[in-house]
Write an enzyme that holds these catalytic residues in place. Structure first.
Site, mmCIF file in Angstrom:
data_model
loop_
_atom_site.group_PDB
_atom_site.id
_atom_site.type_symbol
_atom_site.label_atom_id
_atom_site.label_comp_id
_atom_site.label_asym_id
_atom_site.label_seq_id
_atom_site.Cartn_x
_atom_site.Cartn_y
_atom_site.Cartn_z
ATOM 1 N N ASN A 87 -2.914 -5.846 -3.588
ATOM 2 C CA ASN A 87 -4.030 -5.264 -2.848
ATOM 3 C C ASN A 87 -3.556 -3.933 -2.273
ATOM 4 O O ASN A 87 -2.485 -3.865 -1.673
ATOM 5 C CB ASN A 87 -4.465 -6.203 -1.720
ATOM 6 C CG ASN A 87 -4.987 -7.522 -2.243
ATOM 7 O OD1 ASN A 87 -5.571 -7.588 -3.316
ATOM 8 N ND2 ASN A 87 -4.760 -8.582 -1.495
ATOM 9 N N HIS A 100 3.257 -5.320 -1.106
ATOM 10 C CA HIS A 100 3.610 -6.700 -1.433
ATOM 11 C C HIS A 100 2.801 -7.176 -2.621
ATOM 12 O O HIS A 100 1.685 -6.736 -2.853
ATOM 13 C CB HIS A 100 3.424 -7.637 -0.237
ATOM 14 C CG HIS A 100 2.043 -7.668 0.331
ATOM 15 N ND1 HIS A 100 1.529 -6.643 1.108
ATOM 16 C CD2 HIS A 100 1.072 -8.606 0.258
ATOM 17 C CE1 HIS A 100 0.304 -6.954 1.493
ATOM 18 N NE2 HIS A 100 -0.005 -8.140 0.980
#
Length: 114
Positions: A87, A100
């Site tokens: 994301n 991440h």
């Protein structure tokens, strides 16, 4: 390292996490709000706010994160498949502004994801 970043605090050990993977470049641990039977986060030890903020010099690190995702998927027996999600930015659903990867598996994944 950013002192107010949740993931930087996990890397530093000031916030505990059940590390399922660690090397000199990254760590992997379970997501606190799992969206699949296996839902792990893979984060670089170097603070990079998002994929959009990664520079060309980060290319080896980003590639390493993907390689680690594959390695963790194998170790978790995700033989039927898995999804790796990054994301990026607020509209991309990023809630922690530290790059991440989400590794999700253990169930069929729908498309489009939402």
């Amino acid at each position: 390292m950013s002192h107010d970043c949740l993931f930087c605090k996990i890397i530093a050990g000031t916030i505990p996490a059940n590390r399922v993977y660690e090397d000199e470049y990254c760590i992997g641990f379970p997501d606190i709000n799992p969206q699949a039977p296996t839902h792990l986060l893979i984060i670089p030890k170097q603070h990079i706010a998002s994929l959009a903020k990664a520079d060309p010099e980060h290319k080896p690190l980003v590639g390493h994160l993907m390689s680690v995702a594959t390695q963790i998927a194998r170790s978790h027996k995700l033989d039927n498949g898995y999804r790796v999600v990054v994301n990026t930015g607020d509209h991309g659903g990023q809630t922690v502004h530290h790059l991440h990867l989400h590794l999700l598996g253990g169930r069929p994944m729908a498309w489009p994801p939402g």
